[in-house]
Design an enzyme around this catalytic site. Structure first.
Site, PDB file in Angstrom:
ATOM      1  N   TYR A 181       0.873  -1.145  -0.111  1.00 43.66           N
ATOM      2  CA  TYR A 181      -0.264  -0.133  -0.152  1.00 43.66           C
ATOM      3  C   TYR A 181       0.434   1.271   0.208  1.00 43.66           C
ATOM      4  CZ  TYR A 181      -3.209   4.077   2.011  1.00 43.66           C
ATOM      5  OH  TYR A 181      -3.781   4.558   1.703  1.00 43.66           O
ATOM      6  N   ARG A 250       6.848  -8.566   8.920  1.00 43.27           N
ATOM      7  CA  ARG A 250       6.686  -7.921  10.273  1.00 43.27           C
ATOM      8  C   ARG A 250       8.121  -7.303  10.408  1.00 43.27           C
ATOM      9  NH1 ARG A 250       4.281 -12.881  13.629  1.00 43.27           N
ATOM     10  NH2 ARG A 250       2.526 -12.281  12.314  1.00 43.27           N
ATOM     11  N   GLY A 251       8.862  -7.328   9.363  1.00 45.27           N
ATOM     12  CA  GLY A 251      10.631  -6.282   9.267  1.00 45.27           C
ATOM     13  C   GLY A 251      11.102  -6.955  10.469  1.00 45.27           C
ATOM     14  N   ALA A 255       8.590 -12.763  10.505  1.00 46.58           N
ATOM     15  CA  ALA A 255       7.676 -12.814   9.061  1.00 46.58           C
ATOM     16  C   ALA A 255       6.768 -13.814   9.559  1.00 46.58           C
ATOM     17  CB  ALA A 255       7.943 -13.121   7.374  1.00 46.58           C
ATOM     18  N   ASP A 281      10.599  -5.785  -0.701  1.00 47.43           N
ATOM     19  CA  ASP A 281      10.776  -6.775  -2.147  1.00 47.43           C
ATOM     20  C   ASP A 281      11.852  -7.958  -1.787  1.00 47.43           C
ATOM     21  OD1 ASP A 281       9.304  -4.820  -3.184  1.00 47.43           O
ATOM     22  OD2 ASP A 281      10.846  -3.660  -3.614  1.00 47.43           O
ATOM     23  N   ASP A 317      18.373  -0.323  -3.259  1.00 49.24           N
ATOM     24  CA  ASP A 317      16.717  -1.377  -2.827  1.00 49.24           C
ATOM     25  C   ASP A 317      16.639  -1.922  -3.562  1.00 49.24           C
ATOM     26  OD1 ASP A 317      15.030   1.327  -3.117  1.00 49.24           O
ATOM     27  OD2 ASP A 317      14.101   0.770  -4.682  1.00 49.24           O
TER      28      ASP A 317
END
Length: 339
Positions: A181, A250-251, A255, A281, A317
């Site tokens: 989002y 969950r960073g 996870a 990603d 990234d």
């Protein structure tokens, strides 16, 4: 469970060697600053885009990956094409003669806090169409990966995403949907109206815990629940709709995966964070690459966490995403520190 191959639409014979992962969306040029942009200084130019990040990650882990999208007839677009090709990503791209490639400025304020400033309205990337996606799908794919970013770009892009999800699901191609989002692109209500129906075509839904309500809204009349209960409720709703795996990112907390067989949690790998942009990603690329390898859910979850740890430990990234032979490095280092 292994990812299946496309059966092909009526009248179309699928490629006997389909690409491992197909994804599409907007790739932009990212101009990154190591500090506040208002202070000036050197900017580094890189390729940014959730979908292209995942494609690069999957390609580095030994699978074929393809990206479809549009870029402008400008140096920025040329840069993106060169970078993706250099990473071994197959391209189904179009060069738009009249629209510019999207640009974003990214300033890193702390190791885990960055701010993005977008210049993408009306960009070439927002013009991706149903016909372009159809052409890419004709080549076949073992997994179609979508994000909630692309349908927010334009009505044309939204139509392309909805078409792709419906077609892939009908052809037996597993659809992976990462909610991703972006509040700068649309409101939560707008996202919910599009992503909720889209999730019905997904075999795998990937989201952070605060995004789950965008694809599995609470049942009418239900009261607000504690976060853990809300997550379980949302996952149960999605599984009832036919989603096979609900993956929760969950960073730094790790996870989790919810399936019909149960619920699995995994902690993050302790590393020194340098840049958290792109970590989600990277996790997705690791998880999906393990699915392509036929690994089970625990192994997929572990590889996703490994890839995410590489991402946060390096700048960029996708620049620090691991190659297959590097996956054992963090496990080995972790083992030596625990002895």
């Amino acid at each position: 469970m292994t990812a299946g191959a496309a059966t092909g639409p009526a009248g179309h014979t699928p490629d006997p060697h389909p690409v491992g992962l197909l994804t599409f969306g907007e790739a932009m040029v990212s101009l990154r600053s190591a500090g506040p942009l208002a202070n000036g200084g050197v900017l580094n130019m890189q390729v940014a885009g959730a979908e292209s990040n995942v494609a690069i990650g999957v390609a580095r882990l030994g699978h074929t990956a393809a990206w479809a999208g549009a870029v402008g007839a400008d140096p920025h677009g040329e840069f993106i094409v060169k970078q993706l090709r250099g990473e071994g990503v197959q391209l189904h791209h179009r060069v738009h003669p009249d629209r510019s490639t999207g640009v974003m400025f990214l300033e890193q304020r702390t190791a885990d806090l960055s701010r993005a400033f977008y210049y993408r309205a009306g960009s070439a990337g927002s013009t991706i169409s149903r016909s372009q996606v159809a052409s890419a799908l004709d080549g076949g794919a073992r997994i179609l990966h979508l994000t909630g970013i692309t349908p927010a770009l334009s009505a044309e892009a939204r139509d392309a995403v909805e078409y792709a999800a419906e077609r892939a699901a009908a052809e037996g191609v597993p659809v992976s949907l990462d909610v991703n989002y972006r509040s700068k692109l649309w409101s939560r209500d707008q996202a919910r109206a599009v992503l909720g129906p889209l999730a019905r075509h997904a075999a795998i839904v990937i989201a952070s815990d605060d995004e789950l309500d965008l694809v599995a809204p609470p049942r009418e009349g239900s009261r607000p629940a504690a976060p853990a209960t809300a997550e379980s409720h949302a996952a149960a709703c999605l599984l009832e709709l036919g989603v096979r795996e609900v993956v929760v990112k969950r960073g730094a907390a790790g996870a989790a995966v919810h399936t019909a067989e149960g619920h699995l949690e995994a902690p993050a790998i302790a590393v020194t964070p340098v840049d958290t942009v792109g970590a989600g990603d990277a996790f997705t690329a690791g998880y999906l690459s393990a699915l392509l390898d036929g690994e089970d859910v625990p192994a997929r979850l572990h590889r996703g966490i490994l890839a995410g740890a590489f991402a946060v430990s390096t700048r960029g990234d996708w620049e620090g995403l691991p190659r297959r032979e590097e996956l054992a490095l963090l496990d080995a280092a972790r083992g030596s520190t625990q002895r």
